[in-house]
Design an enzyme around this catalytic site. Structure first.
Site, PDB file in Angstrom:
ATOM      1  N   HIS A 123      -6.110  49.546 -52.928  1.00  0.00           N
ATOM      2  CA  HIS A 123      -6.899  50.224 -53.727  1.00  0.00           C
ATOM      3  C   HIS A 123      -6.338  50.786 -54.984  1.00  0.00           C
ATOM      4  O   HIS A 123      -5.266  50.859 -55.076  1.00  0.00           O
ATOM      5  CB  HIS A 123      -7.823  51.311 -52.918  1.00  0.00           C
ATOM      6  CG  HIS A 123      -8.562  50.438 -51.883  1.00  0.00           C
ATOM      7  ND1 HIS A 123      -8.346  50.118 -50.719  1.00  0.00           N
ATOM      8  CD2 HIS A 123     -10.019  50.160 -51.666  1.00  0.00           C
ATOM      9  CE1 HIS A 123      -9.276  49.539 -49.955  1.00  0.00           C
ATOM     10  NE2 HIS A 123     -10.337  49.778 -50.799  1.00  0.00           N
TER      11      HIS A 123
ATOM     12  N   LYS B  85      -7.739  56.565 -55.091  1.00  0.00           N
ATOM     13  CA  LYS B  85      -8.461  56.537 -53.760  1.00  0.00           C
ATOM     14  C   LYS B  85      -7.706  57.778 -52.966  1.00  0.00           C
ATOM     15  O   LYS B  85      -6.238  57.766 -52.971  1.00  0.00           O
ATOM     16  CB  LYS B  85      -8.257  55.192 -52.921  1.00  0.00           C
ATOM     17  CG  LYS B  85      -9.000  55.045 -51.595  1.00  0.00           C
ATOM     18  CD  LYS B  85      -9.121  53.857 -51.228  1.00  0.00           C
ATOM     19  CE  LYS B  85      -9.813  54.003 -49.803  1.00  0.00           C
ATOM     20  NZ  LYS B  85     -11.233  54.291 -49.773  1.00  0.00           N
TER      21      LYS B  85
END
Length: 276
Positions: A160, A164
Site C-alpha cells: 500500500h 497507510k
C-alpha cells in the site's frame, strides 16, 4: 428498481474515500436494483476548514463537525474513518437505528465485539475490503486452502501507499482468515506476521504475511500456495479508489433492505456459502 429513497450519511466526508463515496452516490446507476440512495448529510473533524460549508460540488449538503448528527439524520451511514472512531460510531448507529457500513481497517477485538453487539439491533456490514474482485479472490482462497491441504505453504503479500498506518492490511487479514477457515484452523494460532534474523525453518501450517509500503500504491494483494513441486498464485491490484466506493454504496443499498444483523461483503455479494 424500488422507489424507496434511503438517506445516506458519510462520516470522514472530506477524506479521499469520503469524497469518492459521495461522488459514487451522486452518480449511481439508475438501473441498479434496490433502494435509491440520497446523499443527505456528512461530517468531518471539528477543525476541518470545510466545516459549515458545502462538502461536495453541486450539492447543498453542509459539512458539520458532529458525527452523531449524521447517524441521527441518516438511514444508512458509511464510515471509512480511522479505527479509533469505530466503537463510538457503532454506538451512535445503535442509538439512532441507522444501518452501519464499516470500511475501516485495523480494527481490534473490542471493535468487533461492539459490532457484533449492535448487529443485534441494526444492520452492520463490515469488510476489510469492499472490492468485488477482492471478495471473489477471498472466496477462492478459502476453497483452494481446503482442497490443497497443509502441505502447501501459504504466503500473503500486500503493498500500500506510504501513508497507510496499519499492517498487515485489513484485506490481507481477510484473505488470511478465509484461508485459515478453509483449512479449519485459527488464524491467530497460525499467522506469522514478521520474520527477522535466524527464524528457523518454516513450520507446517503457518500462514505467512509480508507487508510493503511505498509511493501512492492504492492496494495490491497476492496469496501464494507453494508445494515442493508447484506454485499457485492469486493476485488483485486496485487501479483507483472508485472500486471501494462502488462496493460500499452497493453494500449501503443492500443494507437498506435488511432489518438487523452482522454481515460482510460476502453476504452482500451472495458469496458467503461459496466453495466450502
Amino acid at each position: 428498481m424500488s422507489e424507496k429513497k434511503v438517506k445516506v450519511g458519510v462520516v470522514g466526508a472530506m477524506g479521499r474515500m469520503g469524497q469518492s463515496i459521495i461522488q459514487t452516490i451522486l452518480t449511481q446507476d439508475d438501473k441498479a436494483n434496490g433502494a435509491r440512495l440520497e446523499f443527505f448529510t456528512a461530517s468531518d473533524v471539528a477543525n476541518h476548514p470545510g466545516v459549515g460549508k458545502e462538502c461536495y460540488p453541486a450539492t447543498r449538503v453542509t459539512l458539520n463537525a458532529s458525527s452523531e448528527s449524521v447517524f441521527e439524520q441518516s438511514d444508512v451511514v458509511i464510515d471509512f474513518t480511522p479505527p479509533g472512531n469505530t466503537v463510538v460510531h457503532a454506538k451512535y448507529a445503535e442509538k439512532h437505528g441507522a444501518s452501519y457500513i464499516v470500511g475501516t481497517t485495523g480494527l481490534g477485538d473490542e471493535d468487533h465485539q461492539v459490532l457484533d453487539q449492535i448487529g443485534q439491533a441494526v444492520c452492520v456490514v463490515q469488510a476489510g475490503n469492499f472490492s468485488l474482485g477482492v471478495n471473489l479472490m477471498t472466496a477462492f482462497s478459502k476453497k483452494m486452502a481446503a482442497v490443497l491441504g497443509p502441505e502447501w505453504d501459504i504466503e500473503i503479500l500486500e503493498m500500500h501507499h506510504k501513508h497507510k498506518v496499519d499492517a498487515p492490511s485489513g484485506t490481507a487479514m481477510m484473505i488470511g482468515e478465509a484461508a485459515a477457515a478453509g483449512r479449519g484452523v485459527n488464524l491467530k494460532e497460525t499467522a506469522v506476521k514478521s520474520r527477522d534474523g535466524i527464524t528457523g525453518e518454516r513450520q507446517v501450517g503457518d500462514i505467512g504475511f509480508a507487508t510493503l509500503r511505498g509511493g501512492s500504491v492504492i492496494g495490491e494483494h497476492e496469496i501464494i500456495f507453494a508445494s515442493d513441486n508447484e506454485r499457485l498464485t492469486l493476485s488483485h491490484r486496485a487501479e483507483n479508489r472508485g472500486l471501494f466506493a462502488a462496493g460500499a454504496v452497493r453494500a449501503a443499498r443492500w443494507a437498506a433492505e435488511q432489518s438487523k444483523g452482522r454481515f460482510s461483503m460476502m453476504d452482500v455479494l451472495g458469496l458467503s456459502d461459496f466453495g466450502v
